[in-house]
Design a protein around this motif. Structure first.
Motif, PDB file in Angstrom:
ATOM      1  N   GLY A   1     -21.285 -59.008 -63.478  1.00 32.89           N
ATOM      2  CA  GLY A   1     -21.074 -57.740 -64.175  1.00 32.89           C
ATOM      3  C   GLY A   1     -20.717 -57.939 -65.632  1.00 32.89           C
ATOM      4  O   GLY A   1     -21.179 -57.194 -66.508  1.00 32.89           O
ATOM      5  N   GLU A   2     -19.907 -58.977 -65.900  1.00 33.39           N
ATOM      6  CA  GLU A   2     -19.524 -59.256 -67.285  1.00 33.39           C
ATOM      7  C   GLU A   2     -20.740 -59.611 -68.130  1.00 33.39           C
ATOM      8  O   GLU A   2     -20.901 -59.112 -69.251  1.00 33.39           O
ATOM      9  N   LYS A   3     -21.572 -60.463 -67.606  1.00 34.55           N
ATOM     10  CA  LYS A   3     -22.749 -60.886 -68.364  1.00 34.55           C
ATOM     11  C   LYS A   3     -23.794 -59.782 -68.456  1.00 34.55           C
ATOM     12  O   LYS A   3     -24.546 -59.709 -69.432  1.00 34.55           O
ATOM     13  N   ARG A   4     -23.858 -58.925 -67.450  1.00 39.20           N
ATOM     14  CA  ARG A   4     -24.791 -57.796 -67.496  1.00 39.20           C
ATOM     15  C   ARG A   4     -24.424 -56.846 -68.632  1.00 39.20           C
ATOM     16  O   ARG A   4     -25.286 -56.173 -69.205  1.00 39.20           O
ATOM     17  N   ASP A   5     -23.142 -56.800 -68.984  1.00 37.51           N
ATOM     18  CA  ASP A   5     -22.680 -55.895 -70.044  1.00 37.51           C
ATOM     19  C   ASP A   5     -22.874 -56.470 -71.443  1.00 37.51           C
ATOM     20  O   ASP A   5     -22.680 -55.757 -72.427  1.00 37.51           O
ATOM     21  N   GLN A   6     -23.256 -57.741 -71.530  1.00 40.44           N
ATOM     22  CA  GLN A   6     -23.448 -58.355 -72.843  1.00 40.44           C
ATOM     23  C   GLN A   6     -24.894 -58.151 -73.311  1.00 40.44           C
ATOM     24  O   GLN A   6     -25.834 -58.413 -72.573  1.00 40.44           O
ATOM     25  N   SER A   7     -25.018 -57.697 -74.549  1.00 39.17           N
ATOM     26  CA  SER A   7     -26.353 -57.343 -75.061  1.00 39.17           C
ATOM     27  C   SER A   7     -27.271 -58.536 -75.252  1.00 39.17           C
ATOM     28  O   SER A   7     -28.500 -58.381 -75.286  1.00 39.17           O
ATOM     29  N   ASP A   8     -26.687 -59.748 -75.398  1.00 38.75           N
ATOM     30  CA  ASP A   8     -27.543 -60.905 -75.666  1.00 38.75           C
ATOM     31  C   ASP A   8     -27.885 -61.708 -74.413  1.00 38.75           C
ATOM     32  O   ASP A   8     -28.508 -62.770 -74.509  1.00 38.75           O
ATOM     33  N   THR A   9     -27.513 -61.225 -73.240  1.00 40.87           N
ATOM     34  CA  THR A   9     -27.875 -61.899 -71.996  1.00 40.87           C
ATOM     35  C   THR A   9     -29.386 -61.793 -71.772  1.00 40.87           C
ATOM     36  O   THR A   9     -29.968 -60.733 -71.938  1.00 40.87           O
ATOM     37  N   ARG A  10     -29.979 -62.916 -71.400  1.00 41.53           N
ATOM     38  CA  ARG A  10     -31.414 -62.930 -71.108  1.00 41.53           C
ATOM     39  C   ARG A  10     -31.629 -62.832 -69.598  1.00 41.53           C
ATOM     40  O   ARG A  10     -30.775 -63.227 -68.802  1.00 41.53           O
ATOM     41  N   TYR A  11     -32.824 -62.367 -69.217  1.00 38.82           N
ATOM     42  CA  TYR A  11     -33.139 -62.155 -67.805  1.00 38.82           C
ATOM     43  C   TYR A  11     -34.488 -62.782 -67.473  1.00 38.82           C
ATOM     44  O   TYR A  11     -35.445 -62.682 -68.247  1.00 38.82           O
ATOM     45  N   ARG A  12     -34.537 -63.417 -66.305  1.00 33.14           N
ATOM     46  CA  ARG A  12     -35.746 -64.109 -65.908  1.00 33.14           C
ATOM     47  C   ARG A  12     -36.001 -63.910 -64.416  1.00 33.14           C
ATOM     48  O   ARG A  12     -35.056 -63.913 -63.605  1.00 33.14           O
ATOM     49  N   ILE A  13     -37.248 -63.737 -64.056  1.00 35.73           N
ATOM     50  CA  ILE A  13     -37.660 -63.674 -62.653  1.00 35.73           C
ATOM     51  C   ILE A  13     -38.404 -64.963 -62.335  1.00 35.73           C
ATOM     52  O   ILE A  13     -39.338 -65.346 -63.048  1.00 35.73           O
ATOM     53  N   ALA A  14     -37.981 -65.659 -61.287  1.00 36.88           N
ATOM     54  CA  ALA A  14     -38.646 -66.880 -60.851  1.00 36.88           C
ATOM     55  C   ALA A  14     -39.243 -66.617 -59.467  1.00 36.88           C
ATOM     56  O   ALA A  14     -38.517 -66.521 -58.481  1.00 36.88           O
ATOM     57  N   MET A  15     -40.546 -66.472 -59.423  1.00 42.37           N
ATOM     58  CA  MET A  15     -41.247 -66.146 -58.177  1.00 42.37           C
ATOM     59  C   MET A  15     -41.755 -67.438 -57.542  1.00 42.37           C
ATOM     60  O   MET A  15     -42.511 -68.192 -58.150  1.00 42.37           O
ATOM     61  N   ALA A  16     -41.341 -67.701 -56.306  1.00 42.49           N
ATOM     62  CA  ALA A  16     -41.721 -68.929 -55.607  1.00 42.49           C
ATOM     63  C   ALA A  16     -43.149 -68.841 -55.066  1.00 42.49           C
ATOM     64  O   ALA A  16     -43.668 -67.752 -54.800  1.00 42.49           O
ATOM     65  N   GLU A  17     -43.764 -69.999 -54.884  1.00 40.91           N
ATOM     66  CA  GLU A  17     -45.069 -70.053 -54.231  1.00 40.91           C
ATOM     67  C   GLU A  17     -44.917 -69.651 -52.767  1.00 40.91           C
ATOM     68  O   GLU A  17     -43.937 -69.997 -52.111  1.00 40.91           O
ATOM     69  N   GLY A  18     -45.885 -68.908 -52.259  1.00 44.44           N
ATOM     70  CA  GLY A  18     -45.900 -68.593 -50.836  1.00 44.44           C
ATOM     71  C   GLY A  18     -45.230 -67.304 -50.435  1.00 44.44           C
ATOM     72  O   GLY A  18     -45.235 -66.948 -49.250  1.00 44.44           O
ATOM     73  N   VAL A  19     -44.627 -66.577 -51.379  1.00 40.32           N
ATOM     74  CA  VAL A  19     -44.064 -65.270 -51.029  1.00 40.32           C
ATOM     75  C   VAL A  19     -45.196 -64.258 -50.934  1.00 40.32           C
ATOM     76  O   VAL A  19     -46.266 -64.423 -51.531  1.00 40.32           O
ATOM     77  N   THR A  20     -44.975 -63.192 -50.194  1.00 44.39           N
ATOM     78  CA  THR A  20     -45.999 -62.168 -50.062  1.00 44.39           C
ATOM     79  C   THR A  20     -45.809 -61.088 -51.125  1.00 44.39           C
ATOM     80  O   THR A  20     -44.734 -60.961 -51.723  1.00 44.39           O
ATOM     81  N   THR A  21     -46.846 -60.331 -51.339  1.00 40.16           N
ATOM     82  CA  THR A  21     -46.793 -59.263 -52.338  1.00 40.16           C
ATOM     83  C   THR A  21     -45.728 -58.238 -51.977  1.00 40.16           C
ATOM     84  O   THR A  21     -45.004 -57.737 -52.847  1.00 40.16           O
ATOM     85  N   TRP A  22     -45.606 -57.925 -50.709  1.00 38.58           N
ATOM     86  CA  TRP A  22     -44.592 -56.972 -50.269  1.00 38.58           C
ATOM     87  C   TRP A  22     -43.198 -57.492 -50.587  1.00 38.58           C
ATOM     88  O   TRP A  22     -42.332 -56.736 -51.053  1.00 38.58           O
ATOM     89  N   GLN A  23     -42.953 -58.773 -50.348  1.00 38.54           N
ATOM     90  CA  GLN A  23     -41.645 -59.353 -50.645  1.00 38.54           C
ATOM     91  C   GLN A  23     -41.313 -59.245 -52.122  1.00 38.54           C
ATOM     92  O   GLN A  23     -40.184 -58.922 -52.496  1.00 38.54           O
TER      93      GLN A  23
END
Length: 386
Positions: free
Chosen positions: A156-178
């Protein structure tokens, strides 16, 4: 008298000009010379900050020797009004000029906190991490399962900081629904999924996002990257493969992806399925049966039952000939490449070998021996509780 006074005034003027020129040259030298910083730091520029505050902070952290020269240099380059909020990696020995360029040119933060949302096959994981400017390695601050655990305070603390970066790491083998379900659940993103992309058409990779990004935009980016991969890999395919289209290649790649997580095995696994297709043999691969049961919308979480191996679905490769009608997951680049460039083998069977890999065989007799060894390993593990 007046001539003498004029001469003295001219002398003073010239001396003053020389002094000013000397000061200017000295200031320029200070501004462009190697700085005093002995080890890299992460400079955080708050939203609404100014050059005075930043220059004083740099002096306090030992990155510059003179805050006034720093500000005058920024003014002289007409960059004082271009200050950007964020976290910036200032390397050892950085000049004032280099630092001013860093904090005024914009772009993503180059250090500080990053929140990574890892979308996995069996579970999702949220990681809060921070870049150590000395080692340039990330240090984990927190890790939790967003589907099962309460978010720790640091999240929550880092979510409130304007300079926090965000990244999505999608693994091989997951389904589209997941993937779609995981993206919908993340409070960083907004909007709806829209039309669900076709199975297999999302590229497993890392994607940087900003707060408020639409879920549909992220999915579109994933789909665009997968389309580029598919087109490039299809153009590089070997001659004589039993694959008639990029869609069939994608389906085979998804099966390879689900059958092995070892990069060194992909070519062999691919060869088994290519050999079977060439010989008119059924593929007989468990992940396709599982997909027929779950449609990719849940993890089975147990072994297959005999009745399920006999259940008729379009994906049950123990019953159907050839490839199933659709992919069964989103394959990564390595599995796509393996599908069009399998190793040259005569293997038509494989079974787990107890090490995380597989034992491959050319004949049923050899395969049965490998299966017997695997059953022994299973029995030993069951007896030992492992």
């Amino acid at each position: 008298m007046w001539r003498s006074l004029a001469s003295n005034m001219l002398t003073f003027l010239l001396v003053g000009l020389f002094l000013v020129a000397g000061v200017v040259l000295w200031g320029q030298s200070q501004y462009r010379s190697t700085g005093p910083l002995e080890s890299a730091i992460c400079l955080r520029v708050e939203s609404g900050s100014n050059m005075t505050r930043v220059s004083n902070d740099l002096v306090d952290q030992g990155a510059v020797t003179n805050a006034r020269i720093f500000r005058i240099g920024a003014d002289y380059q007409d960059k004082a009004g271009d200050l950007k909020a964020g976290s910036f990696l200032v390397r050892e020995g950085a000049t004032m000029e280099q630092i001013v360029d860093q904090i005024t040119k914009g772009g993503a933060s180059t250090c500080g906190t990053e929140i990574v949302y890892r979308i996995g096959v069996t579970r999702n994981q949220m990681e809060v991490r921070e870049l150590d400017p000395q080692s340039l390695q990330f240090v984990e601050l927190a890790e939790f399962d967003p589907d099962a655990d309460a978010a720790p305070e640091v999240y929550g603390e880092k979510r409130d900081q304007s300079d926090t970066r965000y990244r999505i790491a999608m693994a091989e083998g997951v389904t589209t629904w997941q993937v779609a379900e995981a993206l919908k659940a993340w409070d960083v993103l907004s909007g709806d999924v829209g039309e669900l992309p076709t199975e297999g058409m999302l590229a497993p990779d890392s994607y940087e996002v900003t707060p408020g990004t639409e879920v549909s935009t992220v999915l579109a980016d994933m789909q665009e990257k997968q389309e580029l991969r598919i087109n490039a890999v299809w153009e590089s395919r070997q001659d004589g493969l039993p694959l008639n289209s990029p869609e069939e290649m994608l389906t085979l790649a998804s099966i390879i992806e689900k059958e092995t997580g070892l990069s060194e095995e992909r070519g062999q696994v691919a060869s088994v399925f290519v050999n079977r297709l060439n010989q008119g043999m059924k593929l007989q691969t468990d992940p396709t049966v599982i997909y027929g049961i779950t449609k990719g919308q849940r993890v089975l979480g147990r072994g297959l039952r005999r009745s399920e191996l006999r259940r008729v679905t379009p994906w049950n490769t123990y019953l159907i000939d050839g490839l199933p009608p659709t992919p069964i997951a989103n394959p990564g680049l390595a599995s796509l490449e393996a599908a069009v460039a399998p190793e040259d083998t005569d293997f038509v069977f494989f079974v787990a070998d107890g090490t995380g890999g597989h034992a491959f065989a050319e004949t049923l007799q050899e395969h049965n021996r490998n299966v017997a060894k695997w059953r022994e390993i299973e029995a030993e593990r069951a007896n030992s509780g492992n």
